[in-house]
Motif scaffolding. Structure first.
Motif, PDB file in Angstrom:
ATOM      1  N   LYS A 101     -21.253 -39.132  -6.903  1.00 38.48           N
ATOM      2  CA  LYS A 101     -19.988 -39.406  -7.597  1.00 38.48           C
ATOM      3  C   LYS A 101     -19.509 -40.823  -7.271  1.00 38.48           C
ATOM      4  O   LYS A 101     -20.230 -41.785  -7.502  1.00 38.48           O
ATOM      5  CB  LYS A 101     -18.961 -38.333  -7.240  1.00 38.48           C
ATOM      6  N   ASN A 102     -18.334 -40.977  -6.669  1.00 40.96           N
ATOM      7  CA  ASN A 102     -17.807 -42.318  -6.374  1.00 40.96           C
ATOM      8  C   ASN A 102     -18.036 -42.722  -4.923  1.00 40.96           C
ATOM      9  O   ASN A 102     -17.361 -43.614  -4.407  1.00 40.96           O
ATOM     10  CB  ASN A 102     -16.308 -42.378  -6.688  1.00 40.96           C
ATOM     11  N   LEU A 103     -18.981 -42.060  -4.274  1.00 43.31           N
ATOM     12  CA  LEU A 103     -19.229 -42.351  -2.863  1.00 43.31           C
ATOM     13  C   LEU A 103     -19.625 -43.807  -2.652  1.00 43.31           C
ATOM     14  O   LEU A 103     -19.250 -44.425  -1.647  1.00 43.31           O
ATOM     15  CB  LEU A 103     -20.339 -41.429  -2.342  1.00 43.31           C
ATOM     16  N   ALA A 104     -20.377 -44.374  -3.608  1.00 44.90           N
ATOM     17  CA  ALA A 104     -20.826 -45.764  -3.488  1.00 44.90           C
ATOM     18  C   ALA A 104     -19.897 -46.750  -4.168  1.00 44.90           C
ATOM     19  O   ALA A 104     -20.167 -47.954  -4.179  1.00 44.90           O
ATOM     20  CB  ALA A 104     -22.234 -45.907  -4.068  1.00 44.90           C
ATOM     21  N   GLY A 105     -18.787 -46.267  -4.750  1.00 46.66           N
ATOM     22  CA  GLY A 105     -17.828 -47.156  -5.393  1.00 46.66           C
ATOM     23  C   GLY A 105     -18.456 -47.923  -6.551  1.00 46.66           C
ATOM     24  O   GLY A 105     -19.187 -47.367  -7.368  1.00 46.66           O
ATOM     25  N   ASN A 106     -18.186 -49.233  -6.587  1.00 44.25           N
ATOM     26  CA  ASN A 106     -18.729 -50.063  -7.664  1.00 44.25           C
ATOM     27  C   ASN A 106     -20.168 -50.497  -7.410  1.00 44.25           C
ATOM     28  O   ASN A 106     -20.727 -51.298  -8.152  1.00 44.25           O
ATOM     29  CB  ASN A 106     -17.845 -51.300  -7.881  1.00 44.25           C
ATOM     30  N   ARG A 107     -20.775 -49.946  -6.353  1.00 49.25           N
ATOM     31  CA  ARG A 107     -22.165 -50.283  -6.035  1.00 49.25           C
ATOM     32  C   ARG A 107     -23.126 -49.170  -6.465  1.00 49.25           C
ATOM     33  O   ARG A 107     -24.268 -49.119  -6.037  1.00 49.25           O
ATOM     34  CB  ARG A 107     -22.302 -50.564  -4.536  1.00 49.25           C
TER      35      ARG A 107
ATOM     36  N   SER B  79     -32.280 -51.500  -5.999  1.00 47.24           N
ATOM     37  CA  SER B  79     -30.845 -51.666  -5.739  1.00 47.24           C
ATOM     38  C   SER B  79     -30.312 -50.532  -4.881  1.00 47.24           C
ATOM     39  O   SER B  79     -29.506 -50.763  -3.968  1.00 47.24           O
ATOM     40  CB  SER B  79     -30.077 -51.721  -7.067  1.00 47.24           C
ATOM     41  N   VAL B  80     -30.750 -49.306  -5.173  1.00 46.60           N
ATOM     42  CA  VAL B  80     -30.292 -48.157  -4.384  1.00 46.60           C
ATOM     43  C   VAL B  80     -30.740 -48.298  -2.938  1.00 46.60           C
ATOM     44  O   VAL B  80     -29.950 -48.091  -2.006  1.00 46.60           O
ATOM     45  CB  VAL B  80     -30.831 -46.834  -4.982  1.00 46.60           C
ATOM     46  N   VAL B  81     -32.001 -48.677  -2.723  1.00 49.50           N
ATOM     47  CA  VAL B  81     -32.509 -48.844  -1.365  1.00 49.50           C
ATOM     48  C   VAL B  81     -31.721 -49.912  -0.632  1.00 49.50           C
ATOM     49  O   VAL B  81     -31.366 -49.747   0.542  1.00 49.50           O
ATOM     50  CB  VAL B  81     -34.011 -49.198  -1.385  1.00 49.50           C
ATOM     51  N   GLN B  82     -31.402 -51.000  -1.306  1.00 46.37           N
ATOM     52  CA  GLN B  82     -30.653 -52.080  -0.678  1.00 46.37           C
ATOM     53  C   GLN B  82     -29.259 -51.616  -0.256  1.00 46.37           C
ATOM     54  O   GLN B  82     -28.804 -51.923   0.853  1.00 46.37           O
ATOM     55  CB  GLN B  82     -30.535 -53.268  -1.639  1.00 46.37           C
ATOM     56  N   VAL B  83     -28.589 -50.866  -1.139  1.00 42.43           N
ATOM     57  CA  VAL B  83     -27.252 -50.355  -0.814  1.00 42.43           C
ATOM     58  C   VAL B  83     -27.318 -49.376   0.362  1.00 42.43           C
ATOM     59  O   VAL B  83     -26.508 -49.429   1.279  1.00 42.43           O
ATOM     60  CB  VAL B  83     -26.619 -49.663  -2.042  1.00 42.43           C
ATOM     61  N   VAL B  84     -28.312 -48.495   0.324  1.00 43.07           N
ATOM     62  CA  VAL B  84     -28.469 -47.505   1.389  1.00 43.07           C
ATOM     63  C   VAL B  84     -28.759 -48.186   2.730  1.00 43.07           C
ATOM     64  O   VAL B  84     -28.230 -47.787   3.766  1.00 43.07           O
ATOM     65  CB  VAL B  84     -29.593 -46.511   1.034  1.00 43.07           C
TER      66      VAL B  84
END
Length: 278
Positions: free
Chosen positions: A183-189, A196-201
């Motif tokens: 849901k909105n756990l990652a905010g605008n990311r 991109s997901v791996v980088q954010v994680v």
């Protein structure tokens, strides 16, 4: 071994001199050359040994070390076991970390390790992500390399070739599961692109709890999608995306509950953050 009485130190097998383990230098033949039984202690060896004129250089060195120990003399104190440290020193007390670092083949740390190995993770989830990071999952594109007749279409959406990046999370089915779980756990990311997901994680957030939840969701969702993909591949009943999302929600809540029972209150606010992500 730091020899005192010599009664607890093996003459041939323990490293009691700078020469190291003598059995590795002489082999079992050394027992005959030195006149010392195979299982003798240092104490017994000192009592039995008689100096000889050896022609072999290693036997001459052993003769010298025995002479040094004889001149120093033995005492009634116990022998002390010393353990090697990373800097090469030998000290009392065994350290698992030090021993592990000495015996393993060390390599530079990879940039993505924080997103794979972190406190509170579920090992089987982390292991799958570790394989996926190396792109070693048996996805359709990889199966084609050794079986040209194999089905390479995505088993979840049935529309595109199955690759790691498609499966996580470009596929319409996996994308729905991923986005509805975090849901909105990652905010605008929020992203559905693998890199991109791996980088954010890996980079995480300022909030420790949010970082943990996102990393755990990433691994849990990937594991669930891979399991669902394998279920469909063997023609077993499949789950709609909404049902898989519900299962994942319960799984994460159960994980939070189990972690909250640990001392220290590290995950005390995790459930509140989880419920407030929508």
């Amino acid at each position: 071994m730091d020899v005192n009485s010599g009664s607890n130190t093996s003459f041939l097998f323990d490293s009691w001199s700078p020469l190291g383990s003598l059995i590795e230098l002489t082999g079992e033949r050394g027992t005959m050359d030195l006149g010392i039984p195979l299982n003798s202690t240092v104490e017994r060896a000192i009592q039995l040994y008689r100096p000889k004129r050896h022609r072999v250089s290693i036997l001459q060195l052993i003769d010298k070390e025995i002479g040094v120990l004889k001149n120093r003399g033995l005492n009634q104190q116990d022998d002390i076991c010393l353990w090697k440290r990373e800097n090469g020193d030998f000290k009392e007390g065994f350290s698992t970390a030090q021993t592990w670092n000495i015996t393993r083949a060390q390599s530079p740390s990879v940039s993505w390790f924080k997103g794979v190995w972190f406190p509170g993770a579920t090992p089987k989830f982390s292991f799958l992500i570790w394989i996926a990071i190396h792109n070693r999952l048996s996805t359709g594109d990889r199966i084609l390399r050794w079986n040209p007749q194999a089905v390479s279409t995505c088993w979840l959406c049935k529309t595109a070739p199955e690759t790691r990046d498609h499966l996580f999370f470009e596929c319409a089915y996996s994308q729905e599961v991923w986005l509805k779980t975090i849901k909105n756990l990652a905010g605008n990311r929020r992203s559905c692109d693998w890199s991109s997901v791996v980088q954010v994680v890996v980079n995480g957030f300022h909030g420790r709890i949010v970082t943990f939840l996102l990393r755990y969701c990433f691994q849990a969702v990937a594991y669930a999608l891979w399991h669902e993909r394998n279920v469909r591949r063997v023609s077993e009943p499949s789950l709609p995306a909404r049902c898989l999302v519900a299962r994942l929600d319960k799984l994460v809540r159960n994980r939070i509950t189990s972690l909250r029972r640990k001392k220290g209150g590290k995950y005390e606010k995790a459930m509140k953050v989880w419920f407030s992500r929508s």
